[in-house]
Design a protein around this motif. Structure first.
Motif, short mmCIF file in Angstrom:
data_model
loop_
_atom_site.label_atom_id
_atom_site.label_comp_id
_atom_site.label_asym_id
_atom_site.label_seq_id
_atom_site.Cartn_x
_atom_site.Cartn_y
_atom_site.Cartn_z
N TYR A 194 0.68 -1.12 0.21
CA TYR A 194 -0.03 0.05 -0.11
C TYR A 194 0.82 1.21 -0.04
O TYR A 194 0.83 2.04 0.91
CB TYR A 194 -0.81 -0.10 1.32
CG TYR A 194 -1.59 -1.59 1.47
CD1 TYR A 194 -2.71 -1.67 0.62
CD2 TYR A 194 -1.29 -2.24 2.38
CE1 TYR A 194 -3.47 -2.89 0.93
CE2 TYR A 194 -1.76 -3.38 2.62
CZ TYR A 194 -2.92 -3.50 1.86
OH TYR A 194 -3.32 -4.99 2.14
N THR A 197 0.55 5.16 1.91
CA THR A 197 -0.61 4.95 2.69
C THR A 197 -0.20 4.77 4.10
O THR A 197 0.64 3.83 4.24
CB THR A 197 -1.71 3.81 2.48
OG1 THR A 197 -2.28 4.29 1.07
CG2 THR A 197 -2.89 3.84 3.59
N GLY A 198 -0.50 5.53 5.06
CA GLY A 198 0.10 5.46 6.57
C GLY A 198 -0.43 4.30 7.08
O GLY A 198 -1.38 3.67 6.97
N ALA A 200 -1.26 3.96 10.41
CA ALA A 200 -2.73 4.21 11.15
C ALA A 200 -3.60 4.00 10.29
O ALA A 200 -4.82 3.37 10.58
CB ALA A 200 -2.53 5.42 11.73
N GLU A 201 -3.69 4.53 9.04
CA GLU A 201 -4.87 4.28 8.23
C GLU A 201 -5.21 2.84 7.76
O GLU A 201 -6.49 2.39 7.80
CB GLU A 201 -4.69 5.19 6.84
CG GLU A 201 -5.85 5.05 5.96
CD GLU A 201 -5.56 6.08 4.69
OE1 GLU A 201 -6.53 5.76 3.79
OE2 GLU A 201 -4.64 6.88 4.61
N ILE A 202 -3.99 2.25 7.42
CA ILE A 202 -4.35 0.67 6.76
C ILE A 202 -4.67 0.03 8.21
O ILE A 202 -5.65 -0.74 8.09
CB ILE A 202 -2.79 0.11 6.52
CG1 ILE A 202 -2.55 1.05 5.28
CG2 ILE A 202 -2.91 -1.33 6.33
CD1 ILE A 202 -1.28 0.42 4.86
N GLY A 204 -6.60 0.91 10.64
CA GLY A 204 -8.03 1.21 10.80
C GLY A 204 -8.99 0.61 9.94
O GLY A 204 -9.91 -0.04 10.43
N HIS A 205 -8.52 0.29 8.95
CA HIS A 205 -9.14 -0.49 7.72
C HIS A 205 -9.35 -1.95 8.25
O HIS A 205 -10.56 -2.57 8.27
CB HIS A 205 -8.56 -0.47 6.30
CG HIS A 205 -8.82 1.11 5.62
ND1 HIS A 205 -9.83 1.62 5.67
CD2 HIS A 205 -7.95 1.75 5.03
CE1 HIS A 205 -9.82 2.81 5.18
NE2 HIS A 205 -8.66 2.95 4.57
N TRP A 206 -8.28 -2.29 8.59
CA TRP A 206 -8.02 -3.76 9.13
C TRP A 206 -8.77 -4.11 10.30
O TRP A 206 -9.56 -5.17 10.34
CB TRP A 206 -6.61 -4.19 9.18
CG TRP A 206 -5.89 -4.44 7.97
CD1 TRP A 206 -6.51 -4.22 6.70
CD2 TRP A 206 -4.64 -4.66 7.81
NE1 TRP A 206 -5.41 -4.17 5.54
CE2 TRP A 206 -4.32 -4.72 6.30
CE3 TRP A 206 -3.50 -5.06 8.60
CZ2 TRP A 206 -2.79 -4.91 5.99
CZ3 TRP A 206 -2.17 -5.42 8.31
CH2 TRP A 206 -1.97 -5.16 6.77
N SER A 208 -11.48 -2.36 11.03
CA SER A 208 -12.96 -2.43 10.40
C SER A 208 -13.40 -3.59 9.72
O SER A 208 -14.69 -3.96 9.83
CB SER A 208 -13.17 -1.18 9.62
OG SER A 208 -12.82 -0.07 10.30
N ARG A 231 -4.04 3.45 20.16
CA ARG A 231 -2.54 3.17 19.60
C ARG A 231 -1.70 3.12 20.64
O ARG A 231 -1.69 3.92 21.72
CB ARG A 231 -2.32 4.37 18.53
CG ARG A 231 -0.76 4.14 17.80
CD ARG A 231 -0.21 5.27 17.23
NE ARG A 231 1.03 5.34 16.71
CZ ARG A 231 1.97 5.85 17.38
NH1 ARG A 231 1.76 6.57 18.69
NH2 ARG A 231 3.52 5.72 17.12
#
Length: 314
Positions: A194, A197-198, A200-202, A204-206, A208, A231
């Motif tokens: 990815y 893409t940071g 933290a963002e990844i 968060g997706h995981w 979810s 975190r």
């Protein structure tokens, strides 16, 4: 017992001399290392993989027996053993070239999946066994069958020298992580899969998508974890690095062992960990990985080399 699923192979470290090149052969493979790491940390472990009946494969089985890893779920075949040529950079970071087309560890079929008894409380999958066939589809079928019944752990451990298609890796990782409770991934793997893409963002997706705890390792900089508690970051340990082979596998084994010692063997218990408990778990895993970095190859630590953890997490 924790069941580790994936490859088993031989790492060949190149040693240059004048007008010659020889190889120092060490047992390896990320899942193999994780299983051994769990056993050395005092946790009952088994390995599910294909292993050749050739002499190299027999030596792999003998090593598992010596380490106390259960071997009754191995799939033996006459297919060859995988070899990995390892070249170390000046910083001790390895570069791998795999020779394993048609090898035993890649050839496990869905009809060879094991029946699991109640003693198996969790499963781990990772590395190139996720992405090559038929073993990739076989392991996915196993995790699909067992998810929700046992704690599932995942480490993508991307190996583009085995499967260069990052799109295939992203698809396969996505399918596994939706079934996983614990996901450990390196920052290098995130950059490959990815870019831009940071973490933290990844993460968060995981979360979810269904994961309960996502841990991102950052080499010498330590690691950070993401969960419903928030975190948590943990710095690395300064050590004299010989090489980093097996450090990520050590970290993975220590995460699982730490959870086991704390009695965290179900998803509800994983979800209940607070930030302080997660931090102590990370510190334990960072410390274990640092020990491995001070040794040649994947020589993972034993329980006596690490501090007590159960009382701290519980």
């Amino acid at each position: 017992m924790f069941l580790v699923c994936g490859e088993a192979l031989w790492d060949l470290f190149a040693v240059e001399a004048e007008h010659s090149l020889r190889f120092d052969a060490r047992i390896g493979g990320s899942p193999f290392n994780v299983a051994v790491g769990l056993a050395r940390l005092g946790q009952p472990a088994a390995l599910f993989t294909g292993i050749s009946t050739d002499r190299l494969g027999t030596r792999l089985v003998e090593a598992l027996d010596r380490e106390g890893v259960a071997t009754d779920l191995l799939v033996r075949s006459a297919r060859p053993s995988t070899l990995s040529l390892v070249d170390l950079g000046a910083d001790g970071v390895p570069v791998y070239a795999f020779y394993g087309e048609g090898a035993a560890d890649r050839s496990v079929r869905p009809d060879q999946l094991p029946a699991l008894g109640p003693e198996v409380w969790g499963l781990h999958a990772g590395s190139y066994s996720l992405a090559v066939e038929p073993v990739g589809s076989s392991l996915l079928a196993l995790i699909e069958r067992e998810a929700g019944r046992r704690l599932v752990s995942l480490d993508p451990n991307v190996r583009l020298t085995v499967e260069p298609d990052t799109g295939l890796w992203r698809d396969r990782v996505d399918r596994f992580l939706r079934l996983s409770d614990l996901v450990k991934v390196s920052d290098e793997d995130l950059a490959l899969l990815y870019p831009g893409t940071g973490a933290a963002e990844i993460a968060g997706h995981w979360l979810s998508a269904g994961a309960g705890l996502v841990v991102v390792t950052r080499g010498a900089e330590g690691a950070e974890a993401f969960s419903a508690a928030g975190r948590v970051a943990m710095p690395g340990r300064p050590v004299a690095v010989v090489d980093t082979v097996g450090a990520g596998d050590t970290f993975q084994a220590a995460l699982i062992a730490g959870l086991a010692e704390a009695g965290v063997r179900r998803r509800a218990a994983l979800d209940a960990l607070d930030r302080e408990q997660v931090g102590r778990l990370l510190d334990f895993a960072v410390g274990a990985a640092a020990i491995t970095c001070t040794r040649r190859g994947a020589d993972l630590p034993r329980r006596a080399e690490l501090p007590s953890l159960a009382e701290e997490i519980t």
